[in-house]
Scaffold this motif. Structure first.
Motif, PDB file in Angstrom:
ATOM      1  N   GLU A 191       0.835  -1.211   0.000  1.00 34.74           N
ATOM      2  CA  GLU A 191       0.000   0.000   0.000  1.00 34.74           C
ATOM      3  C   GLU A 191       0.861   1.249   0.000  1.00 34.74           C
ATOM      4  OE1 GLU A 191      -3.861  -1.869   2.379  1.00 34.74           O
ATOM      5  OE2 GLU A 191      -2.215  -0.973   3.529  1.00 34.74           O
ATOM      6  N   ILE A 192       2.005   1.178   0.665  1.00 29.49           N
ATOM      7  CA  ILE A 192       2.912   2.328   0.710  1.00 29.49           C
ATOM      8  C   ILE A 192       3.385   2.695  -0.693  1.00 29.49           C
ATOM      9  CG2 ILE A 192       5.199   3.090   1.473  1.00 29.49           C
ATOM     10  CD1 ILE A 192       4.709   1.434   4.036  1.00 29.49           C
ATOM     11  N   VAL A 193       3.794   1.694  -1.484  1.00 27.43           N
ATOM     12  CA  VAL A 193       4.342   2.007  -2.806  1.00 27.43           C
ATOM     13  C   VAL A 193       3.257   2.455  -3.779  1.00 27.43           C
ATOM     14  CG1 VAL A 193       6.315   0.476  -2.528  1.00 27.43           C
ATOM     15  CG2 VAL A 193       4.234  -0.410  -3.576  1.00 27.43           C
ATOM     16  N   ASP A 194       1.990   2.223  -3.460  1.00 24.22           N
ATOM     17  CA  ASP A 194       0.894   2.668  -4.323  1.00 24.22           C
ATOM     18  C   ASP A 194       0.329   4.017  -3.915  1.00 24.22           C
ATOM     19  OD1 ASP A 194       0.983   0.467  -5.964  1.00 24.22           O
ATOM     20  OD2 ASP A 194      -0.595  -0.639  -4.911  1.00 24.22           O
ATOM     21  N   THR A 195       0.752   4.552  -2.784  1.00 29.26           N
ATOM     22  CA  THR A 195       0.191   5.800  -2.270  1.00 29.26           C
ATOM     23  C   THR A 195       0.847   7.001  -2.932  1.00 29.26           C
ATOM     24  OG1 THR A 195      -0.284   4.773  -0.125  1.00 29.26           O
ATOM     25  CG2 THR A 195      -0.213   7.170  -0.193  1.00 29.26           C
ATOM     26  N   THR A 196       0.027   7.925  -3.396  1.00 26.26           N
ATOM     27  CA  THR A 196       0.528   9.155  -4.000  1.00 26.26           C
ATOM     28  C   THR A 196       0.328  10.326  -3.041  1.00 26.26           C
ATOM     29  OG1 THR A 196      -1.581   9.747  -5.039  1.00 26.26           O
ATOM     30  CG2 THR A 196      -0.103   8.299  -6.294  1.00 26.26           C
ATOM     31  N   VAL A 197       0.990  11.422  -3.364  1.00 27.83           N
ATOM     32  CA  VAL A 197       0.852  12.634  -2.559  1.00 27.83           C
ATOM     33  C   VAL A 197      -0.615  13.050  -2.478  1.00 27.83           C
ATOM     34  CG1 VAL A 197       1.428  15.090  -2.461  1.00 27.83           C
ATOM     35  CG2 VAL A 197       3.200  13.409  -3.041  1.00 27.83           C
ATOM     36  N   GLY A 198      -1.349  12.886  -3.583  1.00 29.06           N
ATOM     37  CA  GLY A 198      -2.760  13.265  -3.609  1.00 29.06           C
ATOM     38  C   GLY A 198      -3.646  12.412  -2.727  1.00 29.06           C
ATOM     39  N   ASN A 199      -3.138  11.268  -2.263  1.00 28.03           N
ATOM     40  CA  ASN A 199      -3.913  10.410  -1.364  1.00 28.03           C
ATOM     41  C   ASN A 199      -3.884  10.905   0.078  1.00 28.03           C
ATOM     42  OD1 ASN A 199      -2.757   7.611  -3.236  1.00 28.03           O
ATOM     43  ND2 ASN A 199      -4.851   8.381  -3.228  1.00 28.03           N
ATOM     44  N   ILE A 200      -3.097  11.943   0.332  1.00 33.03           N
ATOM     45  CA  ILE A 200      -2.930  12.446   1.701  1.00 33.03           C
ATOM     46  C   ILE A 200      -3.552  13.829   1.798  1.00 33.03           C
ATOM     47  CG2 ILE A 200      -1.248  13.122   3.464  1.00 33.03           C
ATOM     48  CD1 ILE A 200       0.683  11.102   2.109  1.00 33.03           C
ATOM     49  N   ASP A 201      -4.384  14.044   2.810  1.00 29.80           N
ATOM     50  CA  ASP A 201      -4.943  15.374   2.994  1.00 29.80           C
ATOM     51  C   ASP A 201      -5.034  15.727   4.474  1.00 29.80           C
ATOM     52  OD1 ASP A 201      -8.070  14.009   1.928  1.00 29.80           O
ATOM     53  OD2 ASP A 201      -7.394  14.235   3.982  1.00 29.80           O
ATOM     54  N   ALA A 202      -5.067  17.016   4.732  1.00 29.00           N
ATOM     55  CA  ALA A 202      -5.152  17.535   6.096  1.00 29.00           C
ATOM     56  C   ALA A 202      -6.451  18.313   6.242  1.00 29.00           C
ATOM     57  CB  ALA A 202      -3.959  18.423   6.409  1.00 29.00           C
ATOM     58  N   VAL A 203      -7.190  18.012   7.306  1.00 25.20           N
ATOM     59  CA  VAL A 203      -8.478  18.653   7.564  1.00 25.20           C
ATOM     60  C   VAL A 203      -8.519  19.079   9.025  1.00 25.20           C
ATOM     61  CG1 VAL A 203     -10.980  18.396   7.530  1.00 25.20           C
ATOM     62  CG2 VAL A 203      -9.591  17.178   5.838  1.00 25.20           C
ATOM     63  N   ASN A 204      -8.605  20.397   9.255  1.00 24.05           N
ATOM     64  CA  ASN A 204      -8.705  20.926  10.620  1.00 24.05           C
ATOM     65  C   ASN A 204      -7.599  20.396  11.535  1.00 24.05           C
ATOM     66  OD1 ASN A 204     -11.084  22.322   9.914  1.00 24.05           O
ATOM     67  ND2 ASN A 204     -12.344  20.526  10.367  1.00 24.05           N
TER      68      ASN A 204
END
Length: 330
Positions: A191-204
């Motif tokens: 899962e780590i090698v398939d994760t892109t920057v766009g898969n990560i987000d910050a909310v509040n």
């Protein structure tokens, strides 16, 4: 057979199979020589019947290293020879690489081999089939390996120091991403090698990972690891892989193993142990198992239960109030 005669055989084979080399003219010479020189432990009749198909498939799959080429030839050739000998089918990728054929091979030919060996063979054959056909193939679940104790606080500090000390920004970003995704969100290596920057987000002020792949889910990142994960993606494009490295065809997560070997740490931050530490932390913190099953991407409770062995011991006296029905203040 003398080395001279062996070389003559390879040179003669190179002329015979030159049309297959043309499938991938950029293939390194040493890779082509490994393919031509390979002889599986099957009968000469079987090898003669499947050699053309095996070489053509191997060239199309484009291995680039000695290990990947040897592994590909070893596992593919034996599978092709077994299938031809037991069924006599015409060898085409669509007929060979089916779920039924792979399952029967693992059951009938490898039934007595270890779970780890069968998992590795299945992984290679499924990778072949996915690359060569449109078939949706499934491998075997990873074998249960011995669980190691979760990382201690000093060990975690040592891993952070290692990541910060690497010599280039890309290396540091890889290390930070590995620590943040596995230690902070419990992701598996694949899962780590398939994760892109766009898969990560910050909310509040909270960081989340939208995990891709066969176990899609949205995982909150532990505060203690969120900062290091955000450092790994700062200023990067949404389509960039969080953890970057050369694609390894038979097992993409191996880029993590290669990275950790090339950049040794005093405490090796393997994805499996980081994930185990993440799970055990949440178990010790009282996160309900149904919630952990969801955010951990488990298909069933069977594997999750294994981690209870390393969790903090509990006794009935810890829950006397709950057991007698006292009101719980939430």
């Amino acid at each position: 057979m003398t080395a001279k005669h062996r070389l003559n055989d390879i040179l003669r084979d190179a002329d015979t199979y030159a049309h297959l080399r043309d499938i991938n003219p950029e293939m390194p010479d040493f890779v082509w020589h490994i393919m031509l020189g390979y002889r599986p432990h099957v009968s000469s009749v079987q090898w003669d019947a499947v050699r053309d198909f095996t070489l053509a498939a191997a060239v199309a799959l484009r291995p680039t290293t000695y290990d990947s080429t040897r592994r590909l030839m070893t596992m593919s050739a034996r599978f092709h020879a077994w299938l031809w000998a037991t069924s006599g089918i015409e060898l085409t990728v669509d007929r060979v690489y089916t779920q039924n054929n792979i399952d029967l091979y693992l059951q009938n030919q490898l039934g007595r081999r270890s779970k780890t060996h069968k998992w590795g063979v299945a992984r290679q054959l499924v990778a072949n089939g996915r690359a060569l056909t449109d078939a949706e193939l499934k491998g075997l679940p990873a074998p249960d390996l011995r669980l190691r104790a979760p990382f201690t606080t000093p060990q975690i500090a040592t891993m952070h120091s290692w990541a910060n000390s690497l010599t280039t920004l890309k290396k540091r970003q890889n290390a930070w991403g590995l620590l943040g995704l596995a230690g902070g969100a419990g992701l598996r290596a694949e899962e780590i090698v398939d994760t892109t920057v766009g898969n990560i987000d910050a909310v509040n002020g909270r960081v989340f990972v939208n995990v891709p792949g066969p176990h899609p889910r949205r995982v909150p990142v532990r505060h203690a690891w969120a900062r290091v994960l955000l450092r790994s993606i700062e200023g990067r494009n949404a389509t960039d892989a969080v953890f970057r490295g050369p694609y390894i065809e038979e097992y993409p997560p191996r880029i993590i193993q290669v990275f950790l070997t090339d950049h040794p740490a005093l405490v090796r931050p393997t994805p499996s142990r980081l994930r185990a530490s993440w799970l055990i932390h949440h178990i010790d913190s009282g996160v309900p198992l149904p919630v952990l099953k969801e955010v951990g991407g488990f298909d069933s409770y069977h594997t999750l239960f294994r981690y209870l062995e390393l969790a903090r011991p509990l006794t009935a006296s810890d829950f006397t109030g709950l057991l007698i029905g006292e009101e719980i203040v939430r």
